[in-house]
Design a protein around this motif. Structure first.
Motif, PDB file in Angstrom:
ATOM      1  N   ALA A 294      28.982  40.863  24.021  1.00 53.48           N
ATOM      2  CA  ALA A 294      28.834  42.178  23.411  1.00 53.48           C
ATOM      3  C   ALA A 294      29.197  42.193  21.937  1.00 53.48           C
ATOM      4  CB  ALA A 294      29.694  43.197  24.152  1.00 53.48           C
ATOM      5  N   THR A 295      29.833  41.128  21.417  1.00 58.36           N
ATOM      6  CA  THR A 295      30.256  41.111  20.030  1.00 58.36           C
ATOM      7  C   THR A 295      30.134  39.705  19.466  1.00 58.36           C
ATOM      8  OG1 THR A 295      32.116  41.521  18.519  1.00 58.36           O
ATOM      9  CG2 THR A 295      32.665  40.795  20.750  1.00 58.36           C
ATOM     10  N   SER A 296      29.920  39.637  18.166  1.00 61.16           N
ATOM     11  CA  SER A 296      29.866  38.331  17.496  1.00 61.16           C
ATOM     12  C   SER A 296      31.264  37.813  17.153  1.00 61.16           C
ATOM     13  CB  SER A 296      29.041  38.439  16.209  1.00 61.16           C
ATOM     14  OG  SER A 296      29.631  39.385  15.317  1.00 61.16           O
ATOM     15  N   LEU A 297      32.282  38.649  17.318  1.00 59.15           N
ATOM     16  CA  LEU A 297      33.639  38.232  17.018  1.00 59.15           C
ATOM     17  C   LEU A 297      34.209  37.418  18.174  1.00 59.15           C
ATOM     18  CD1 LEU A 297      35.058  41.562  15.531  1.00 59.15           C
ATOM     19  CD2 LEU A 297      34.125  39.599  14.298  1.00 59.15           C
ATOM     20  N   PRO A 298      35.125  36.492  17.912  1.00 58.97           N
ATOM     21  CA  PRO A 298      35.743  35.717  18.989  1.00 58.97           C
ATOM     22  C   PRO A 298      36.562  36.627  19.919  1.00 58.97           C
ATOM     23  CG  PRO A 298      36.123  34.679  16.845  1.00 58.97           C
ATOM     24  CD  PRO A 298      35.569  36.037  16.570  1.00 58.97           C
ATOM     25  N   VAL A 299      36.453  36.368  21.216  1.00 63.42           N
ATOM     26  CA  VAL A 299      37.191  37.130  22.223  1.00 63.42           C
ATOM     27  C   VAL A 299      37.974  36.145  23.086  1.00 63.42           C
ATOM     28  CG1 VAL A 299      37.075  38.758  24.145  1.00 63.42           C
ATOM     29  CG2 VAL A 299      35.406  38.917  22.264  1.00 63.42           C
ATOM     30  N   SER A 300      39.286  36.316  23.133  1.00 64.88           N
ATOM     31  CA  SER A 300      40.122  35.453  23.982  1.00 64.88           C
ATOM     32  C   SER A 300      40.478  36.185  25.268  1.00 64.88           C
ATOM     33  CB  SER A 300      41.389  35.028  23.249  1.00 64.88           C
ATOM     34  OG  SER A 300      42.199  36.152  22.966  1.00 64.88           O
ATOM     35  N   LEU A 301      40.750  35.407  26.302  1.00 69.71           N
ATOM     36  CA  LEU A 301      41.078  35.965  27.621  1.00 69.71           C
ATOM     37  C   LEU A 301      42.466  35.503  28.053  1.00 69.71           C
ATOM     38  CD1 LEU A 301      40.235  37.226  30.469  1.00 69.71           C
ATOM     39  CD2 LEU A 301      39.512  34.905  31.043  1.00 69.71           C
ATOM     40  N   THR A 302      43.276  36.442  28.519  1.00 73.03           N
ATOM     41  CA  THR A 302      44.561  36.129  29.148  1.00 73.03           C
ATOM     42  C   THR A 302      44.623  36.854  30.480  1.00 73.03           C
ATOM     43  OG1 THR A 302      45.656  35.936  27.002  1.00 73.03           O
ATOM     44  CG2 THR A 302      47.072  36.214  28.929  1.00 73.03           C
ATOM     45  N   ILE A 303      45.002  36.141  31.537  1.00 78.58           N
ATOM     46  CA  ILE A 303      45.167  36.758  32.850  1.00 78.58           C
ATOM     47  C   ILE A 303      46.641  37.083  33.055  1.00 78.58           C
ATOM     48  CG2 ILE A 303      44.979  36.398  35.342  1.00 78.58           C
ATOM     49  CD1 ILE A 303      42.537  34.694  34.862  1.00 78.58           C
ATOM     50  N   LYS A 304      46.952  38.357  33.234  1.00 75.12           N
ATOM     51  CA  LYS A 304      48.337  38.810  33.433  1.00 75.12           C
ATOM     52  C   LYS A 304      48.795  38.575  34.866  1.00 75.12           C
ATOM     53  CE  LYS A 304      49.599  42.775  31.974  1.00 75.12           C
ATOM     54  NZ  LYS A 304      49.612  44.251  31.841  1.00 75.12           N
ATOM     55  N   HIS A 305      47.950  38.918  35.823  1.00 70.66           N
ATOM     56  CA  HIS A 305      48.296  38.730  37.226  1.00 70.66           C
ATOM     57  C   HIS A 305      47.006  38.662  38.027  1.00 70.66           C
ATOM     58  CE1 HIS A 305      47.847  43.195  37.120  1.00 70.66           C
ATOM     59  NE2 HIS A 305      47.215  42.961  38.257  1.00 70.66           N
ATOM     60  N   GLN A 306      47.095  38.134  39.235  1.00 70.01           N
ATOM     61  CA  GLN A 306      45.928  38.093  40.100  1.00 70.01           C
ATOM     62  C   GLN A 306      46.353  38.129  41.563  1.00 70.01           C
ATOM     63  OE1 GLN A 306      44.109  34.526  38.535  1.00 70.01           O
ATOM     64  NE2 GLN A 306      45.048  33.241  40.089  1.00 70.01           N
ATOM     65  N   PHE A 307      45.656  38.957  42.332  1.00 76.94           N
ATOM     66  CA  PHE A 307      45.911  39.095  43.758  1.00 76.94           C
ATOM     67  C   PHE A 307      44.578  39.098  44.499  1.00 76.94           C
ATOM     68  CE2 PHE A 307      49.320  41.416  41.553  1.00 76.94           C
ATOM     69  CZ  PHE A 307      50.421  40.701  42.015  1.00 76.94           C
ATOM     70  N   TYR A 308      44.517  38.327  45.553  1.00 76.85           N
ATOM     71  CA  TYR A 308      43.287  38.239  46.335  1.00 76.85           C
ATOM     72  C   TYR A 308      43.153  39.456  47.248  1.00 76.85           C
ATOM     73  CZ  TYR A 308      42.380  33.417  44.941  1.00 76.85           C
ATOM     74  OH  TYR A 308      42.084  32.283  44.218  1.00 76.85           O
ATOM     75  N   PRO A 309      41.919  39.889  47.517  1.00 74.15           N
ATOM     76  CA  PRO A 309      41.736  40.975  48.479  1.00 74.15           C
ATOM     77  C   PRO A 309      42.087  40.510  49.891  1.00 74.15           C
ATOM     78  CG  PRO A 309      39.608  40.078  47.824  1.00 74.15           C
ATOM     79  CD  PRO A 309      40.646  39.423  46.946  1.00 74.15           C
ATOM     80  N   PHE A 310      42.455  41.464  50.724  1.00 77.19           N
ATOM     81  CA  PHE A 310      42.857  41.158  52.103  1.00 77.19           C
ATOM     82  C   PHE A 310      42.265  42.197  53.033  1.00 77.19           C
ATOM     83  CE2 PHE A 310      45.676  42.447  55.572  1.00 77.19           C
ATOM     84  CZ  PHE A 310      45.683  41.278  56.322  1.00 77.19           C
ATOM     85  N   TYR A 311      41.821  41.735  54.206  1.00 79.67           N
ATOM     86  CA  TYR A 311      41.337  42.665  55.221  1.00 79.67           C
ATOM     87  C   TYR A 311      41.521  42.078  56.591  1.00 79.67           C
ATOM     88  CZ  TYR A 311      38.315  45.679  57.987  1.00 79.67           C
ATOM     89  OH  TYR A 311      37.838  46.526  58.948  1.00 79.67           O
ATOM     90  N   GLN A 312      42.052  42.869  57.497  1.00 87.05           N
ATOM     91  CA  GLN A 312      42.159  42.517  58.902  1.00 87.05           C
ATOM     92  C   GLN A 312      41.737  43.726  59.710  1.00 87.05           C
ATOM     93  OE1 GLN A 312      46.124  41.771  60.410  1.00 87.05           O
ATOM     94  NE2 GLN A 312      45.365  40.518  62.078  1.00 87.05           N
ATOM     95  N   SER A 313      40.774  43.571  60.585  1.00 91.08           N
ATOM     96  CA  SER A 313      40.271  44.711  61.332  1.00 91.08           C
ATOM     97  C   SER A 313      41.377  45.294  62.192  1.00 91.08           C
ATOM     98  CB  SER A 313      39.083  44.310  62.198  1.00 91.08           C
ATOM     99  OG  SER A 313      39.495  43.489  63.267  1.00 91.08           O
ATOM    100  N   ALA A 314      41.274  46.569  62.470  1.00 92.95           N
ATOM    101  CA  ALA A 314      42.286  47.247  63.285  1.00 92.95           C
ATOM    102  C   ALA A 314      42.346  46.687  64.698  1.00 92.95           C
ATOM    103  CB  ALA A 314      41.987  48.753  63.336  1.00 92.95           C
TER     104      ALA A 314
END
Length: 317
Positions: A294-314
């Motif tokens: 979206a831009t010609s300027l440099p864009v850096s990425l930092t990940i602060k935290h990450q959590f995986y989705p979870f699902y267990q049927s009732a």
């Protein structure tokens, strides 16, 4: 049986325990103010440790921050290899805007009032009532029980990952885990994941009298924000999973140095919620790619935290 035992549980005793718990302030330091009392979970953790020990637990503490420990209480049953864990954070949000005494634990109109009476000392009160009744009846659980009482849930979910690492060190295999949160008093069988992202757009500073000699990082960030909103619209347009769809939300923007300087940096916080089948690292990479395109300027990425989705049927055992 279990049904007859549960009918023996006294609601009045749950209320007594809850009042006692509310009367122990445990506002996290990040939410503390003049009315908070001691801004730490330490007093509550110490009290819980004493009570759990009285009810037959093996208790361990793990310091997460100085004076702010996670508490782990275990009731092992050598005749069972099944482990049930209950996770109940000990910190609360602040009290500065509350009316009256936020820690009186008063009972009125059929309710217990005070900070933490819902989120989430009510579950502690129920567990303490059950454990107390088990001890009084000389009855033991037919499985292994682990109660985790971590700190710093309200401000970044810091204590829970420490607990997860502790579980791995113990080589426990948890068969079931209940996370105690006030979900309208109904069970929730899944949760979307998330990845917290910081994007930094790098421009070139110049005097605003001659902006042609600079590269405006805020202008670049504006293009990035529009691109990420388009990405969000694409995410919510697909058929939802049982956890709904993914989302992407720009939540914080910081940039600029002075009224007369072309900003050379602008930082965006992006909250990317993940549905089933999505992976934090891959979702963050797509965010970075969309931002950079979206831009010609440099864009850096930092990940602060990450959590995986979870699902267990009732219906799952």
């Amino acid at each position: 049986g279990a049904d007859s035992f549960m009918t023996d549980i006294s609601v009045a005793r749950v209320v007594e325990w809850l009042t006692r718990l509310v009367q122990i302030p445990s506002v996290g330091p990040e939410n503390a103010g003049p009315r908070s009392g001691p801004s730490s979970e330490a007093a509550l953790a110490a009290a819980l440790g004493e009570w759990f020990t009285q009810f037959g637990a093996q208790v361990e503490y793990e310091e997460v921050f100085p004076g702010r420990p996670n508490l782990y209480a275990m009731w092992p049953n050598p005749e069972s290899d099944r482990w049930l864990a209950v996770d109940i954070h000990t910190d609360t949000v602040g009290v500065e805007t509350m009316q009256g005494d936020p820690f009186d634990g008063r009972v009125a109109d059929g309710r217990v009032y005070g900070r933490g009476s819902v989120d989430t000392k009510a579950t502690l009160a129920i567990l303490l009532t059950i454990l107390e009744a088990l001890q009084q009846r000389g009855q033991r659980l037919n499985f292994n029980l682990l109660i985790s009482a971590p700190v710093a849930e309200e401000t970044g979910v810091i204590g829970a990952p420490v607990f997860a690492r502790w579980v791995r060190r113990q080589s426990f295999k948890l068969d079931q885990l209940i996370v105690a949160e006030p979900t309208l008093c109904a069970p929730v069988h899944g949760h979307r994941g998330s990845v917290g992202i910081i994007l930094e757009i790098e421009g070139v500073a110049a005097h605003s009298a001659q902006p042609q000699f600079g590269k405006n990082a805020i202008v670049g960030a504006a293009s990035v924000i529009h691109a990420l909103d388009a990405h969000h619209q694409q995410l919510i347009a697909v058929p939802p999973t049982p956890l709904g769809t993914g989302t992407a939300t720009v939540t914080v923007i910081n940039g600029g140095q002075a009224h007369n300087i072309v900003p050379d940096r602008c930082r965006l916080n992006v909250d990317r919620r993940l549905t089933l089948g999505e992976v934090p690292e891959a979702a963050a990479q797509v965010i970075h790619e969309r931002a950079q395109a979206a831009t010609s300027l440099p864009v850096s990425l930092t990940i602060k935290h990450q959590f995986y989705p979870f699902y267990q049927s009732a219906e799952a055992d």
